[in-house]
Every structure is written in structure tokens, then in C-alpha cells.
Design an enzyme around this catalytic site. Structure first.
Site, PDB file in Angstrom:
ATOM      1  N   GLY A  41       0.837  -1.191   0.000  1.00 22.99           N
ATOM      2  CA  GLY A  41       0.000   0.000   0.000  1.00 22.99           C
ATOM      3  C   GLY A  41       0.872   1.241   0.000  1.00 22.99           C
ATOM      4  N   CYS A  42       0.474   2.246   0.718  1.00 21.78           N
ATOM      5  CA  CYS A  42       1.213   3.509   0.774  1.00 21.78           C
ATOM      6  C   CYS A  42       2.676   3.284   1.132  1.00 21.78           C
ATOM      7  CB  CYS A  42       0.566   4.438   1.800  1.00 21.78           C
ATOM      8  SG  CYS A  42       1.526   5.911   2.162  1.00 21.78           S
ATOM      9  N   PHE A  43       3.589   3.697   0.243  1.00 18.11           N
ATOM     10  CA  PHE A  43       4.996   3.429   0.530  1.00 18.11           C
ATOM     11  C   PHE A  43       5.538   4.261   1.678  1.00 18.11           C
ATOM     12  CE2 PHE A  43       6.068   5.802  -3.750  1.00 18.11           C
ATOM     13  CZ  PHE A  43       5.610   7.016  -3.245  1.00 18.11           C
ATOM     14  N   CYS A  45       4.202   4.514   4.543  1.00 19.14           N
ATOM     15  CA  CYS A  45       3.970   3.700   5.740  1.00 19.14           C
ATOM     16  C   CYS A  45       4.938   2.524   5.810  1.00 19.14           C
ATOM     17  CB  CYS A  45       2.533   3.191   5.760  1.00 19.14           C
ATOM     18  SG  CYS A  45       1.284   4.504   5.840  1.00 19.14           S
ATOM     19  N   TYR A 198      -2.780  11.084   8.102  1.00 15.30           N
ATOM     20  CA  TYR A 198      -3.137  10.217   6.975  1.00 15.30           C
ATOM     21  C   TYR A 198      -3.209   8.764   7.428  1.00 15.30           C
ATOM     22  CZ  TYR A 198      -2.104   6.826   3.418  1.00 15.30           C
ATOM     23  OH  TYR A 198      -2.114   5.682   2.670  1.00 15.30           O
TER      24      TYR A 198
END
Length: 221
Positions: A41-43, A45, A198
Site C-alpha cells: 500500500g502507501c509506501f 507507511c 493520513y
């Protein structure tokens, strides 16, 4: 040829030896370093999670898996390039090992979701692991099988042959600890604060905790 005074020769010899030793150490470190590429997912994180681990020397946010060379963030998130947001994790094998890293990776994501991760939807946010050789594939397959057995659900995270990795622009590196001010729906705040809001708003930790319970290594990180 320059002739140095006899009194300076021991000092110069010591400097030369120290310099040579430092170069040798850097060369050995570079040779000893290993890396694995994962998508979760979100890099931002994934980078934040794995840079917190002992033995991980660097985690770089970027893109891999697609056919477009040097893609931009907008190209990838718009879709159609085949790339996923990914992170190249470089680690010291004397202090960290691949089985443990992949054990933690599976427990830091929702590996049952083929459509993205948490609030981020679409192909570019899917999960995956890229391996460079048969040994890494064996380790990754074992980690996946163990995660599936522990979770009691089918895991859809694929294990793929490694392809070219393209680092994202500097603005995406170490975003989770950035001090630059950015415009968000919460107003103008520092990157680090924007990242925290976020991550919480996207529900990443809540979903991982729901799936993995106490086995989740990065919840609240």
C-alpha cells in the site's frame, strides 16, 4: 616525487592505513548488504515501519512491476503503468534476516485484499513481494504459507520475479519524519504531522490490528 620529512612519515603511514581500512570496510559493507522489494500500500507507511527495525540500513520508496521506465508518482497513481508503490528494504544480514523481515511484512498489511490497501484503492496500492533468486523465493513462499496458516484466510499477495525498481522523487522519501510544511485538508502542517493524520485516517493500523492482533509489529508506530 615529493619527499616528506622523516618525522612525518609515521603519521602519514597511519593516515594511509586508516583510510585504506575505511575504504575496505565500506566495500565489505556494500557487499554484505542485502535487499528485498515489497509493496504494502502507501509506501510512506512501509518505509516508516521498516526503517524502525534493527539491522535495516535503508528503506527507499519507489515503484516497480510495470513496463514504463522512470515513472512519476502521478503516472503510477493514475493507473495503467503496471507499477505498484513499493519499498526497497536494504538490511545487514548479520543483524536482520529475510525470514523475519517477511514475517513482519505480512503482519503489517492486509494480505487478503487484492484491490489495494485500506483507504487506498487501485492496482498501484496492491501488495506484492519481489525476489531475486530461488533462495529468496523459497523464503518468501514459506513466510506466505506461515502467514496464511496463522491468519486462517487465503492470502492474495503474489511473489514475483524482481524487476527494475525506480526510486520516487525526494519529496516522497522519509515523508513520515519530514519537517517541510505542506497544505492538507487539516491546514498547513508539517509533513510528519500530515503523515500521522493520513495513517490514522486511512485506517491502516486499525485494520492490521483487527487481522493480526498482538502479532502486528507496527501498530501505533
Amino acid at each position: 616525487m615529493t619527499i616528506f620529512p622523516r618525522s612525518l612519515r609515521p603519521i602519514l603511514l597511519s593516515i594511509a592505513i586508516a583510510t585504506g581500512f575505511a575504504v575496505q570496510c565500506n566495500s565489505v559493507s556494500a557487499q554484505d548488504a542485502s535487499s528485498i522489494i515489497v509493496a504494502g500500500g502507501c509506501f510512506w507507511c512501509v518505509e516508516s515501519d521498516f526503517e524502525s527495525l534493527p539491522g535495516v540500513t535503508e528503506a527507499v520508496s519507489g515503484f516497480t512491476g510495470g513496463a514504463v521506465a522512470n515513472p512519476t508518482y502521478k503516472q503510477v497513481t493514475r493507473g495503467g503503468t503496471g507499477h505498484l508503490e513499493a519499498v526497497e528494504i536494504t538490511y545487514d544480514p548479520s543483524r536482520a534476516d529475510l525470514p523475519d523481515l517477511l514475517h513482519k511484512f505480512f503482519r503489517s498489511i492486509d494480505p487478503t485484499d487484492a484491490g489495494g490497501q485500506f483507504c487506498d484503492r487501485g492496482e498501484s496500492y496492491a501488495t506484492a513481494i519481489w525476489v531475486a533468486n530461488a533462495q529468496e523465493r523459497q523464503v518468501a513462499e514459506a513466510a506466505k504459507a506461515q502467514a496464511e496458516a496463522d491468519l486462517g484466510q487465503r492470502i492474495v499477495t503474489p511473489i514475483l520475479d524482481r524487476t527494475a525498481f525506480y526510486a520516487a522523487d525526494d519529496g516522497h522519501q522519509d515523508y513520515y519524519k519530514g519537517r517541510r510544511r505542506v497544505i492538507t485538508r487539516f491546514g498547513v502542517i508539517r509533513q510528519a504531522d500530515a503523515y500521522k493524520r493520513y495513517r490514522e485516517g486511512c485506517g491502516r493500523d486499525a485494520r492490521v490490528a483487527e487481522l493480526w492482533g498482538n502479532a502486528a509489529p507496527f501498530v501505533g508506530h
